[in-house]
Enzyme design. Structure first.
Site, PDB file in Angstrom:
ATOM      1  N   ARG A  19       0.804  -1.228   0.000  1.00  0.00           N
ATOM      2  CA  ARG A  19       0.000   0.000   0.000  1.00  0.00           C
ATOM      3  C   ARG A  19       0.837   1.279   0.000  1.00  0.00           C
ATOM      4  NH1 ARG A  19      -3.761  -1.795   4.884  1.00  0.00           N
ATOM      5  NH2 ARG A  19      -1.959  -3.172   5.160  1.00  0.00           N
ATOM      6  N   ALA A 387      32.047  43.828  -0.489  1.00  0.00           N
ATOM      7  CA  ALA A 387      30.844  43.283  -1.128  1.00  0.00           C
ATOM      8  C   ALA A 387      31.175  42.732  -2.512  1.00  0.00           C
ATOM      9  CB  ALA A 387      29.795  44.385  -1.235  1.00  0.00           C
TER      10      ALA A 387
END
Ligand code: UD1
Ligand code: CA
Length: 481
Positions: A19, A387
Site C-alpha cells: 500500500r 561586497a
C-alpha cells in the site's frame, strides 16, 4: 541491561507493504531522520535485550543491509515466504542457536511511534503478573482491519480474532491487538508449533498463540497503551505523514519543556538526532536535520534548513540553508546565506546576505557581509571582505585554495584567483582581480586606470537628455564660478 531486560526482541519486517506503492521497502521509509524500522530498533534497544532479531523477507538484502548499518549488533532471520506473523516469529526463533529462556518481545517494524517506555511497561506487567503471554492493546476510534481483543464476562482476555475472521459482534469491539506481545520464550516456541492456518488468509497467526496458551491453562493478559497513536502501524503514505506529525510534535514538546522556544511548532521540523542548548530559539519555517545542534541562546530561522550543522551559543542564523557547517559563538549568518560542507565560521564572524561558502575557515570577527562566494579559503581574524567578491577556486580542472590573513580590508568586487595569498593587514582596491600574492601591509591595485573623455556626450549624443543635463551642469558651474 536491567533485571527487566527481555531475553530477545523480535522485529517483524518481512512484509512488502504494497500500500506504500513504492520501490522502497515499507520499513525503510523515513520520518524525522530515521527509517521506520530504525525507530523500532531504537525503542527496543532502550530495554537492553540480550538478542535482537529482525525478520526480513521482501527486499531482504536491502532491509538487512540497512539494519546492519543502523544497528550492527542486530541479527536477521530470513522468512522466505510471508506465511503470517506466527510463521515469521517461528523463523526468528529457529534462527537462534538454542531455545530462548525468559521474555521474548515481538514488535512490528512499521510502528515508529512506539516508545521504549511503553515496551518496558509491557515487559514489567508481563513479568509482574506471571503471564505466559501479554498483548499490548489499545482502544482506537476506528478498529477496521485490526485484530480484536476478545474478553469474557469477567473481563479476562480469551483470544484475538482477526478482522477478516471476526463476527459482526466482534467487529464492534474497539480494543485492538497492537501486534506487540511479551511471551515466555519456551512456551512461545512450543505453541507456535501448534498454530494452524485454517483462517481466511491461510496464514499462521501469531495472535493465535494467546488462545493456545490460555487453553493449556497458562495465564494470559493484556496491557492497554495509554495513547493509541503510539501503536499506529504505517501502511500508506497518508499514515506516514500523520506519524511524522505526531513524532515531530513529540520531539518539539520535549525540547520546549527543556527550555527551547519554538515559536511555531507546526512549521518547524526536527529530526530525532537534533540537539538544543538552553534558551535556543527556533523561528517559523525552520527544518533542523541530521546531527544539527543549536547552542545555548542561539536563534535560528525563520525559513532556514540546517543539516548536520553546529550553531554556537548566541549565534544568529536567518533565512539560511546550511549543510555540514559550523557556526561559531555569536556569529551571524544570513539573511539568505548558503553554507556548504566544510564551512567553519569563527566566534563573532559573519556570512551575510547572498553569501555562499564552501570548505572555508573564517576566523574570529571576520566579516563577509554581502553578495560573495567564498570557496576553498582560509581567512584570518578581524578581516573584512568587500561586497560582491568571489574566491575563484576552479580553473576548469581542479580546485585551488586562497589564504587571506588577519586584519585585512579587501575592496568590493574583488576576484581572488586561487591559488593566491593575501598577507596580514593588507588592503586591496575595489574592482581588483587578484592573481598574485599580496605581501602583508601592502595595497594591491589590479584594475584598469580610469580615463575621462571630456565632451564625449555632447559630440556623440547631441540633443539627448544626457547631453542636456551635461549642458545644464556646465552652465551652473559657470554661474557658481
Ligand atoms: C497484524 C495482526 C493484527 C493486529 C495488527 C496490528 C496478525 C495475524 N494480525 O495484522 O491482529 O491488529 O497486526 O497492526 O498477526 N509480517 C512478516 N511476515 C509475515 C507477515 C507479516 O514479517 O508473514 C510482518 C509485516 O512486515 C508487519 C507485521 O508483520 O511488519 C504485521 O503484518 P501485517 O500484515 O501488517 O499484519 P496485519 O494484517 O496488519
Ligand atoms: Ca496482513
Amino acid at each position: 541491561m536491567s533485571a527487566n531486560s527481555p531475553a530477545a526482541v523480535v522485529v517483524l519486517a518481512a512484509g512488502e507493504g504494497t500500500r506504500m506503492k513504492s520501490a522502497t521497502p515499507k520499513v525503510l521509509h523515513e520520518i524525522s531522520g530515521r527509517s521506520l524500522v530504525g525507530h523500532v530498533l531504537a525503542a527496543a534497544r532502550e530495554l537492553g535485550p540480550e538478542r535482537l532479531v529482525v525478520v526480513v523477507g521482501h527486499a531482504r538484502e536491502q532491509v538487512a543491509a540497512h539494519v546492519a548499518a543502523v544497528d550492527p549488533a542486530a541479527l536477521t532471520a530470513v522468512q522466505e515466504e510471508q506465511n503470517g506473523t506466527g510463521h515469521a516469529v517461528r523463523m526468528a526463533l529457529e534462527s537462534l542457536d538454542g531455545p530462548v529462556d525468559g521474555t521474548v518481545l515481538v514488535v512490528c517494524g512499521d510502528t515508529p511511534l512506539l516508545t521504549g517506555a511503553t515496551l518496558a511497561a509491557l515487559s514489567r506487567t508481563h513479568t509482574a503478573d506471571g503471564n505466559a503471554v501479554t498483548v499490548l492493546t489499545a482502544e482506537v476510534p476506528d478498529a477496521t482491519g485490526y485484530g480484536r481483543i476478545v474478553r469474557d464476562a469477567s473481563g479476562a482476555v480469551t483470544g484475538i480474532v482477526e478482522h477478516k475472521d471476526a463476527t459482526e459482534e466482534q467487529r464492534a469491539v474497539r480494543e485492538i491487538n497492537s501486534g506487540v506481545f511479551a511471551f515466555d520464550g519456551r512456551l512461545l516456541a512450543e505453541a507456535l508449533g501448534r498454530v494452524r492456518t485454517d483462517n481466511s488468509q491461510g496464514e499462521e497467526y501469531l495472535p493465535d498463540v494467546l488462545g493456545i496458551l490460555r487453553g493449556d491453562g497458562h495465564r494470559v493478559g493484556a496491557s492497554v497503551a495509554a495513547d493509541h497513536r503510539e501503536i499506529a502501524g504505517i501502511n500508506n503514505r497518508v499514515q506516514l505523514a500523520e506519524a511524522r506529525a505526531v513524532l515531530n510534535a513529540r520531539l518539539l514538546e520535549r525540547a520546549m519543556l527543556a527550555g527551547v522556544t519554538v515559536v511555531d511548532p507546526v512549521s518547524t521540523l526536527v529530526d530525532v538526532t537534533v540537539e538544543f542548548g538552553p534558551d535556543a530559539v527556533v523561528h517559523p519555517g525552520t527544518q533542523l536535520l541530521g546531527a544539527t545542534r543549536v547552542g545555548e541562546g542561539a536563534e535560528v530561522g525563520p525559513n532556514t534548513r540546517l543539516t548536520d550543522t553546529a550553531v554556537g551559543a548566541g549565534a544568529r542564523v536567518d533565512n539560511t540553508v546550511a549543510v555540514g557547517a559550523e557556526v561559531g559563538e555569536g556569529a551571524s549568518v544570513g539573511p539568505f546565506a548558503y553554507l556548504r560542507p566544510g564551512t567553519r565560521l569563527g566566534t563573532g564572524a559573519k556570512a551575510g546576505t547572498y553569501v555562499e561558502m564552501k570548505n572555508a575557515t573564517i576566523g574570529e570577527g571576520t566579516k563577509v557581509p554581502h553578495l560573495s562566494y567564498v570557496g576553498d579559503a582560509t581567512i584570518g581574524e578581524f578581516t573584512n571582505i568587500g561586497a560582491a567578491s568571489v574566491f575563484v577556486n576552479y580553473d576548469g580542472e581542479s580546485k585551488h585554495h586562497t589564504t587571506v590573513g588577519s586584519h585585512c580590508k579587501t575592496g568590493s568586487d574583488n576576484m581572488f584567483v586561487a591559488p593566491v595569498t593575501i598577507g596580514d593587514g593588507a588592503y586591496t582596491a575595489a574592482g581588483s582581480v587578484i592573481t598574485k600574492d599580496v605581501p602583508a601591509g601592502s595595497l594591491a591595485v589590479a584594475r584598469g586606470q580610469q580615463r575621462n573623455i571630456g565632451g564625449w556626450v555632447a559630440r556623440k549624443r547631441p540633443g539627448s537628455a544626457a547631453a542636456k543635463a551635461a549642458e545644464a551642469a556646465a552652465r551652473k558651474q559657470v554661474g557658481e564660478d
